[in-house]
Motif scaffolding. Structure first.
Motif, short mmCIF file in Angstrom:
data_model
loop_
_atom_site.label_atom_id
_atom_site.label_comp_id
_atom_site.label_asym_id
_atom_site.label_seq_id
_atom_site.Cartn_x
_atom_site.Cartn_y
_atom_site.Cartn_z
N HIS A 253 0.64 -1.13 0.11
CA HIS A 253 0.05 -0.07 0.16
C HIS A 253 0.80 1.29 0.08
CE1 HIS A 253 -3.12 2.88 1.16
NE2 HIS A 253 -4.00 1.89 0.88
N PRO A 254 0.50 2.40 -0.78
CA PRO A 254 1.37 3.44 -0.93
C PRO A 254 1.40 4.19 0.55
CG PRO A 254 -0.29 3.47 -2.60
CD PRO A 254 -0.66 2.36 -1.63
N ALA A 255 0.57 3.99 1.52
CA ALA A 255 0.71 4.54 2.68
C ALA A 255 1.83 4.11 3.57
CB ALA A 255 -0.58 4.20 3.54
N ARG A 256 2.53 2.81 3.17
CA ARG A 256 3.61 2.47 3.86
C ARG A 256 4.77 3.41 3.76
NH1 ARG A 256 5.32 -3.85 2.66
NH2 ARG A 256 6.91 -3.14 4.44
N GLN A 257 4.77 4.27 2.81
CA GLN A 257 6.02 5.21 2.55
C GLN A 257 5.69 6.40 3.63
OE1 GLN A 257 8.67 3.96 0.92
NE2 GLN A 257 7.20 2.20 0.26
N ALA A 258 4.57 6.57 4.47
CA ALA A 258 4.49 7.86 4.93
C ALA A 258 5.02 7.67 6.58
CB ALA A 258 2.77 7.90 5.32
N VAL A 259 5.56 6.64 6.79
CA VAL A 259 6.65 6.62 8.02
C VAL A 259 7.88 6.49 7.76
CG1 VAL A 259 4.79 5.39 9.28
CG2 VAL A 259 6.25 4.04 8.08
N LYS A 260 8.55 6.71 8.63
CA LYS A 260 10.17 6.80 8.65
C LYS A 260 10.92 5.64 8.21
CE LYS A 260 10.95 10.69 11.98
NZ LYS A 260 11.61 11.03 13.12
N ASP A 261 10.36 4.46 8.85
CA ASP A 261 11.00 3.07 8.57
C ASP A 261 9.79 2.12 8.03
OD1 ASP A 261 12.19 0.73 8.35
OD2 ASP A 261 12.82 0.62 10.35
#
Length: 633
Positions: A253-261
């Motif tokens: 999911h693209p939202a995975r990239q919203a966090v630092k790790d």
């Protein structure tokens, strides 16, 4: 990326170019050009022919009635020039249509291309595979290097245990291979970065080769013929966008990239707003594990529309269904998979796989039929009949071991015991038919560890097995139970044939050594059997097959002389035919070739007395084999 085929002068350099193509495709978005030039490189052609010649299908002719031996017995330069000229003006021959029976009783159409078309398809596959492998979804397992049904099963069982996804969509695509849209496939290849228009045109011509049935040629407007070498790879490419559509719902999911790790915290962040769903695909068979029935129905509706409107293929309404694995079993790759509660904690569930008995019983019936045929008398001499029975016994063993190896990752020990009893009952009647009804059980059986066949499998067992005796050699009928159950191992995504790290990891995890690669040994070192000498003496033994296999013999012998065990140095490298009187289709096999130095080779073919004790015994053995010119037909 423009592929420079001039860098490729041997198989090791070819592997380096494929590795760089894989890395570029995975890490960068550069387009690929010059693929046809790489296809027609000398080493790619030789590698393609070597890959095909070891398959059983190389003995099966297409509509031109030619088999692989027809090319292997030709001059190497003539074969290479022939392949290049065909690629330059490519018009594939129609495939020969045959039918094979399916479990349901229906017949599956199979297309058999001509040998020259198989060679060109394999050349295209070699060039295309590293680019496509870099783009494929991690949890697609069918027809991909280093991957197997075991890895797909392990992934499903692990997801059931860890993610608590108990609602499963069992997917099946209706006549998938027959309904692939050619223009859509070319569009997908273009989107992968393959911008070589000549290469794409070759692929399109392969797909549109007609089908010959009952002397009538039917053009192919859609579909990819099952039986083509490149068809499985193209099928995976066709479904790759479908894989990533499901992956973007949760796993990627693209939202995975919203966090630092994203690697460690990404999925936890996605789980706050999205339900879990996991796709596992093996060719055109796939399942999706979901958390709720409503989620599964919603995803199935989206898949149905996507496959029909985007890919032009249709779900099979009869075989596609939603199942709660807490209550019922799903069928996948010949296995029954379900969720079972932990006996220590009833609130926890884990995945469990057992053989699909309907499918397994059909295959065991074939084994029982083979066991019955062992005792079928033929109008031949008694000694010949015993030899024939021994061959039939090993044929039954091959099927038993194959089935046991496939199902060993399931809960199967009690099932193997019952199958062994069925085979034992049939073998009892067969062996009494061969040796007489008055024979006792002890006369017909022998302890497993005394058998001469499959010694690694039998050496630690003492079970008495039915055996055929021939020349004091005992060939026994093995058991399912001799195969130990193992836990299905998950696939490590770092394993790939297109990186040094991936190849080393595969060797470590599988315990298998990869085949050695041809270098430039003979082109630099070999003098006596050089191509110029071949043209001068016109020895029919030194054909394409010999020039290709002599390097594999050198690698097998680790670059040392088989007689004196010295390192081979420049100018002294020779390749000896152990039995030069064998038929042309057997004389140039690797097993009949030996790497020797020039001095030892001259001694083998002379009658001089040998004083060097180091090499005398081995040279005399080679001389003896040269003298045995009467071969049984």
């Amino acid at each position: 990326m423009r592929v420079n085929q001039r860098k490729v002068t041997n198989e090791m350099e070819l592997q380096g170019v494929l590795d760089s193509m894989y890395a570029t495709s995975r890490n960068e978005s550069k387009p690929f050009f010059g693929l046809v030039e790489l296809m027609t490189n000398r080493e790619v052609i030789i590698t393609a022919i070597h890959n095909i010649k070891s398959n059983k299908g190389s003995k099966t002719a297409g509509i031109d009635n030619k088999v692989m031996d027809d090319f292997l017995h030709m001059d190497m330069e003539k074969v290479i020039n022939c392949v290049r000229s065909v690629v330059g003006n490519y018009n594939p021959l129609p495939v020969r249509r045959v039918y094979i029976k399916k479990k349901s009783g229906k017949k599956r159409p199979l297309g058999i291309p001509a040998i020259i078309d198989r060679i060109i398809q394999e050349m295209a596959r070699i060039v295309l595979e590293p680019i496509a492998e870099a783009k494929f979804y991690d949890y697609s397992y069918g027809f991909r290097p280093y991957r197997s049904a075991e890895h797909a099963t392990a992934e499903i069982l692990e997801r059931i245990r860890r993610s608590k996804t108990y609602w499963v969509i069992e997917g099946d695509i209706k006549s998938f291979f027959d309904n692939i849209n050619h223009n859509k496939l070319i569009e997908i290849l273009w989107g992968m970065g393959i911008k070589d228009k000549r290469f794409l045109m070759l692929i399109k011509k392969m797909l549109r080769a007609g089908v010959m049935e009952d002397n009538t040629v039917t053009p192919n407007e859609t579909g990819s013929p099952q039986g083509g070498i490149i068809s499985p790879l193209l099928a995976n490419i066709y479904l790759n966008n479908f894989d990533w559509m499901i992956a973007h719902m949760f796993q990627k999911h693209p939202a995975r990239q919203a966090v630092k790790d994203p690697l460690r915290q990404g999925l936890s962040y996605v789980r706050r707003r999205h339900l879990r769903c996991h796709l596992v695909r093996y060719a055109d068979d796939w399942i999706i594990l979901c958390e709720t029935k409503e989620q599964a129905q919603r995803i199935l509706t989206k898949i149905d529309k996507y496959l029909w409107h985007v890919l032009g293929i249709e779900l099979s309404k009869e075989k596609t269904k939603i199942t709660n694995i807490l209550e019922n079993k799903i069928t996948f790759l010949g296995l029954k998979i379900f969720a079972q509660s932990d006996y220590r904690n009833k609130q926890k569930y884990f995945g469990k796989a057992i053989p699909d008995m309907k499918s397994l019983n059909n295959k065991v019936r074939e084994v029982l039929k083979d066991v019955r045929w062992i005792g079928r008398h033929q109008p031949i001499k008694e000694d010949d009949f015993i030899r024939w029975a021994a061959v039939k016994t090993e044929r039954a063993n091959a099927k038993i071991v194959g089935l046991a190896e496939y199902y060993k990752i399931t809960t199967c020990s009690h099932i193997y015991k019952s199958l062994d009893q069925r085979i034992y009952n049939q073998a009892w009647h067969t062996w009494r038919k061969i040796y007489g009804k008055k024979k006792y059980w002890e006369d017909l059986t022998i302890p497993s560890n005394q058998l001469s066949n499959r010694t690694d499998r039998h050496k630690r067992r003492k079970d008495r097995l039915f055996a055929i005796e021939i020349d004091n050699i005992h060939v026994g009928l093995t058991k399912f139970q001799f195969t130990k159950s193992v836990r299905a191992m998950k696939f490590n995504e770092k394993m790939t044939p297109f990186s040094k790290e991936g190849r080393k990891l595969f060797e470590k995890r599988s315990g298998k050594k990869l085949p050695l690669q041809r270098g430039t040994y003979y082109t630099v070192m070999e003098l006596w059997y050089s191509y110029d000498a071949y043209k001068k003496y016109r020895n029919p033994l030194r054909n394409f097959e010999f020039l290709m296999n002599r390097e594999y013999a050198l690698l097998r012998d680790k670059g040392r002389c088989k007689c004196c065990d010295d390192d081979i140095r420049k100018g002294i490298l020779h390749c000896h035919h152990i039995k030069p009187y064998l038929p042309l289709d057997k004389v140039n096999k690797v097993s009949n070739l030996a790497t020797v130095c020039r001095k030892c080779h001259l001694l083998i073919h002379s009658k001089k007395e040998i004083f060097d004790s180091k090499r005398k015994d081995k040279i005399m053995k080679y001389r003896e084999r040269l003298m045995r010119r009467t071969v049984k037909k």
